[in-house]
Design an enzyme around this catalytic site. Structure first.
Site, PDB file in Angstrom:
ATOM      1  N   HIS A   9      38.983  43.078  41.738  1.00 45.34           N
ATOM      2  CA  HIS A   9      39.656  42.099  40.673  1.00 45.34           C
ATOM      3  C   HIS A   9      41.055  41.908  40.991  1.00 45.34           C
ATOM      4  O   HIS A   9      41.575  40.732  41.033  1.00 45.34           O
ATOM      5  CB  HIS A   9      39.437  42.854  39.043  1.00 45.34           C
ATOM      6  CG  HIS A   9      39.926  42.122  38.268  1.00 45.34           C
ATOM      7  ND1 HIS A   9      39.082  41.001  37.257  1.00 45.34           N
ATOM      8  CD2 HIS A   9      41.047  41.840  37.798  1.00 45.34           C
ATOM      9  CE1 HIS A   9      39.807  40.574  36.681  1.00 45.34           C
ATOM     10  NE2 HIS A   9      41.034  41.017  36.541  1.00 45.34           N
ATOM     11  N   GLU A  10      41.958  43.057  41.221  1.00 45.37           N
ATOM     12  CA  GLU A  10      43.278  42.910  41.171  1.00 45.37           C
ATOM     13  C   GLU A  10      43.659  42.317  42.555  1.00 45.37           C
ATOM     14  O   GLU A  10      44.684  41.451  42.861  1.00 45.37           O
ATOM     15  CB  GLU A  10      44.001  44.261  41.323  1.00 45.37           C
ATOM     16  CG  GLU A  10      43.978  45.054  39.786  1.00 45.37           C
ATOM     17  CD  GLU A  10      44.143  44.080  38.555  1.00 45.37           C
ATOM     18  OE1 GLU A  10      45.043  43.138  38.744  1.00 45.37           O
ATOM     19  OE2 GLU A  10      43.758  44.302  37.584  1.00 45.37           O
ATOM     20  N   HIS A  55      43.660  38.533  42.138  1.00 44.82           N
ATOM     21  CA  HIS A  55      45.028  38.187  41.569  1.00 44.82           C
ATOM     22  C   HIS A  55      45.720  37.846  42.613  1.00 44.82           C
ATOM     23  O   HIS A  55      46.663  36.971  42.660  1.00 44.82           O
ATOM     24  CB  HIS A  55      45.309  38.936  40.457  1.00 44.82           C
ATOM     25  CG  HIS A  55      44.663  38.809  39.295  1.00 44.82           C
ATOM     26  ND1 HIS A  55      44.474  37.634  38.402  1.00 44.82           N
ATOM     27  CD2 HIS A  55      44.090  39.637  38.254  1.00 44.82           C
ATOM     28  CE1 HIS A  55      43.833  37.718  37.211  1.00 44.82           C
ATOM     29  NE2 HIS A  55      43.795  39.230  37.175  1.00 44.82           N
ATOM     30  N   HIS A  75      45.816  35.139  44.934  1.00 37.14           N
ATOM     31  CA  HIS A  75      45.829  33.728  44.347  1.00 37.14           C
ATOM     32  C   HIS A  75      47.570  33.631  44.398  1.00 37.14           C
ATOM     33  O   HIS A  75      47.959  32.618  44.907  1.00 37.14           O
ATOM     34  CB  HIS A  75      45.520  34.173  42.916  1.00 37.14           C
ATOM     35  CG  HIS A  75      45.440  32.667  42.337  1.00 37.14           C
ATOM     36  ND1 HIS A  75      45.328  32.651  40.754  1.00 37.14           N
ATOM     37  CD2 HIS A  75      45.856  31.412  42.483  1.00 37.14           C
ATOM     38  CE1 HIS A  75      45.151  31.252  40.567  1.00 37.14           C
ATOM     39  NE2 HIS A  75      45.534  30.602  41.461  1.00 37.14           N
TER      40      HIS A  75
HETATM   41 ZN    ZN Z   1      42.706  40.115  35.708  1.00 31.85          ZN
END
Ligand code: ZN
Length: 712
Positions: A479-480, A483, A486
């Site tokens: 998940h991290e 990010h 991105h």
């Molecule tokens: Zn998040």
């Protein structure tokens, strides 16, 4: 990091901090130097602001980006980046010295940034740039448009006569939000139960008993003390066999900060005042209601779109939730002898059902996920998907645990990643990604590369044994990293819209939630796993079990999220909208509760007792940033699942979900573009159409429920 103490830093000491840097200068940083450098950068920024304001006030000639905006932007970036380092240290190296620096500077920094956001001359200057500047390109124009919009939403266009009331509302709202949280905390802490008969503890795990005994000892009492704090409340609801105890605890928890407790802790009057003031604030700014105001900077195009979205999702998820409910009721009746299933039985029966259905332990599974192997597999996945390679490099950091990497794509450096993965006393809990730098091209052509910190709290390795991760922790890491990618893989060279900056709030979780899906793939798991003892990859049987458990009660959880989201959205778009003749926007608590009842009738499968006071503890919307925005969780999940579906489609024809062709397109249309265009345009560019909810249903709810009646 330098640890010697020093009296007054010299200007030589401060040079590495105050000159332009690509990498946070942790090696030149001491608490004393940070304080002096930030004060100096603040003075420089204030001078740049003064000069920019004077230019707006004294000339009517066209302003230019290069002469008016860029110098201001550079001064603000220096200050922001330096303060960002101190704020980061406050989270990962919370020593008394650094905490003192942070707390000393925080009020000055908060005041500076909030005055900057409200400044009428800077706002006017930006509007003039947009109208007349000869040197705007598409990125500069977009960055300015978003900055102007932000200021507009904070009241920049308000007539002078409305300004005092607007500011008074904002002040009152922040005081009410703080009071809401305090009441909830006080009410949570006010209730406790000292258990003296050990028989009452039947069912509770040993760790929970030990915690409760220690809590009693701290009070000088013998026995076991239970409070409404999560680490006590949750195990009681999940494990305590004493049904009356569960019922008592449930009621205490569900009525916190309500009229059932002390009047000074009642959040009822507070939440209705918050709702009323929000309506007034939104209407001062020209919006029909608060929900419309909340959506202005978001991806969702209109309140109707959000309502329709939630209604569609509820309709689709409800059969899954009905199936979950029927299964749970049947199990509770036949196996536990509990019928009818009351609100305080749900967690208890669910935990028993979960154990009965999916007999595998987290501990067994984690033996297959040693951290070094997971990282190798994760980097390899990113290389295959996006053609990005990782090279470990030596850079100054804040702790010996931190690893630093350079990311290259097609022979060019794209950014730098700092991994700080292990728990320690000076680090905040949880996991997060934060940025130290955004991609930016300066006027002289130099490019800043993005720098990203990825912080987790995994158990540190013991001796020569590597850390092993639970699958949940693997998902957190993915998940991290989603990010992080991105922000790191952006191609946009104007920092305000590069990477994550200014991406719509309800779309920003797309890349992170999207990336988690890979960690559920058999094919990917083979590259992430190697048993700590045998080196064996994850066996198929264990994979099948964890996949089955993935969808456990997903239907019930989904409709619950929709219930919260719909309730949040409706109270912010329906209550207190029409003003009284005196100009007040009154909201009655009865109406809040009526809407909750209506929402539950529409979407919920379990209806809590009438005395349940859910709104009184809904901190996300009354004390956090989620007002008329709770739907974002599901909204972003739909985008993430639908985007991931494109990889599943590729796998059907080309055999692998790790498909570089689709990966390249995802990078180009979603990751690379940052906020240079609206998120919906990016999504459509990637998918060839607008998002649909089908993929979310398939990926998070599992197989279709039977259409046969599921009763007995
Ligand atoms: Zn998040």
């Amino acid at each position: 990091m330098t640890t010697m103490t020093e009296k007054t830093p010299t200007s030589d000491d401060l040079t590495p901090l105050l000159t332009h840097w690509q990498f946070p200068p942790f090696d030149a940083l001491t608490p004393e130097r940070a304080t002096a450098a930030i004060r100096s950068a603040l003075a420089t920024a204030q001078a740049a602001v003064t000069q920019a304001k004077r230019a707006v006030q004294t000339t009517n000639a066209a302003l230019t980006w290069a002469e008016w905006y860029a110098p201001l932007d550079e001064a603000l970036e220096r200050l922001g980046a330096l303060w960002g380092v101190v704020a980061h240290l406050h989270s990962v190296l919370d020593t008394p010295e650094w905490r003192a620096v942070y707390n000393e500077l925080l009020p000055e920094m908060t005041r500076f940034w909030s005055e900057l956001g409200q400044d009428p001359d800077l706002y006017g200057g930006m509007k003039r740039l947009l109208a007349q500047a000869p040197d705007l390109n598409a990125w500069r124009r977009r960055a300015l448009e978003l900055e102007v919009r932000d200021r507009l939403l904070s009241g920049a266009e308000l007539p002078e006569t409305a300004r005092p009331r607007f500011l008074a509302i904002q002040e009152r709202l922040s005081a009410l939000a703080a009071k809401f949280s305090e009441n909830l905390l006080d009410a949570t802490n006010a209730y406790s139960e000292l258990v003296t008969d050990e028989a009452q503890l039947a069912g509770l795990p040993e760790t929970v008993r030990a915690m409760a005994r220690a809590a009693a000892e701290r009070d000088g009492a013998s026995g076991w003390k239970f409070t409404l704090q999560m680490p006590f409340y949750l195990p009681v609801m999940q494990y305590a066999e004493d049904r009356a105890w569960r019922a008592r605890f449930y009621r205490a928890y569900a009525t916190r900060a309500s009229e059932f407790g002390p009047p000074e802790q009642d959040n009822g009057p507070i939440l209705t005042e918050i709702l009323a003031l929000r309506q007034e604030e939104a209407q001062l700014l020209g919006f029909p209601h608060y929900a419309a105001y909340s959506l202005a900077p978001k991806m969702a195009p209109s309140p109707e779109a959000v309502r329709d979205f939630l209604a569609d999702l509820a309709r689709a998820a409800r059969p899954y939730a009905e199936r979950d409910k029927a299964e749970l009721e049947r199990f509770a009746r036949d196996t536990l002898g509990v019928s009818p299933l009351e609100a305080w039985d749900i967690a208890f029966a669910s935990e028993k059902l979960r154990q009965a259905k999916y007999a595998f332990s987290d501990d067994e599974l984690r033996q297959y996920f040693p951290l070094p192997k997971v990282l190798d597999g994760l980097f390899a996945l990113i290389t295959r998907l996006y053609g990005v390679t990782f090279e470990e490099v030596v850079l100054p950091t804040w702790h010996a645990d931190v690893r630093t990497y350079r990311l290259d794509k097609a022979g060019e450096t794209v950014g730098y990643l700092y991994l700080d993965l292990f728990a320690r006393e000076t680090k905040k809990g949880g996991a997060w990604m934060n940025d130290a730098k955004s991609r930016h091209r300066h006027l002289d052509g130099r490019v800043d590369h993005p720098v990203v910190y990825l912080v987790c709290n995994f158990a540190p390795p013991v001796g020569d044994k590597p850390t092993t991760l639970t699958h949940d922790e693997v998902l957190t890491l993915f998940h991290e990293m989603g990010h992080g990618l991105h922000h790191l893989l952006t191609q946009v060279e104007e920092r305000e819209i590069a990477g994550l900056n200014h991406v719509e709030w309800d779309a920003v979780e797309l890349p992170s939630q999207f990336f988690e899906f890979f960690a559920w793939e058999w094919e990917v798991l083979q590259t992430l796993t190697a048993h700590v003892e045998t080196g064996e990859t994850l066996p198929r049987a264990l994979f099948d079990k964890m996949t089955a458990a993935r969808f456990f009660q997903a239907g019930m959880q989904t409709v619950r999220q929709i219930e919260f989201a719909l309730f949040d959205f409706r109270i912010h778009s329906e209550l207190g909208v029409a003003a009284t003749p005196e100009g007040r926007h009154d909201v009655a608590l009865d109406d809040v509760m009526r809407i909750l009842d209506e929402v539950r009738a529409e979407v919920a499968v379990f209806t809590p007792p009438q005395w349940h006071r859910f709104p009184h503890s809904f901190s996300h919307i009354f004390a956090g940033g989620y007002a008329a925005g709770y739907y974002s969780y599901k909204w972003a999940e739909v985008l993430a699942a639908d985007a991931y579906q494109a990889f599943l489609e590729a796998a059907e024809t080309r055999g692998s979900v790790v498909d570089p062709t689709v990966g390249e397109r995802f990078w180009r249309e979603i990751l690379a573009v940052g906020a240079s265009r609206p998120a919906l345009e990016s999504f459509v560019a990637f998918r060839g159409r607008e998002p649909k909810i089908d993929a979310l249903l398939a990926l998070t709810l599992g197989s279709q429920p039977d259409t046969e009646p599921t009763g007995a």
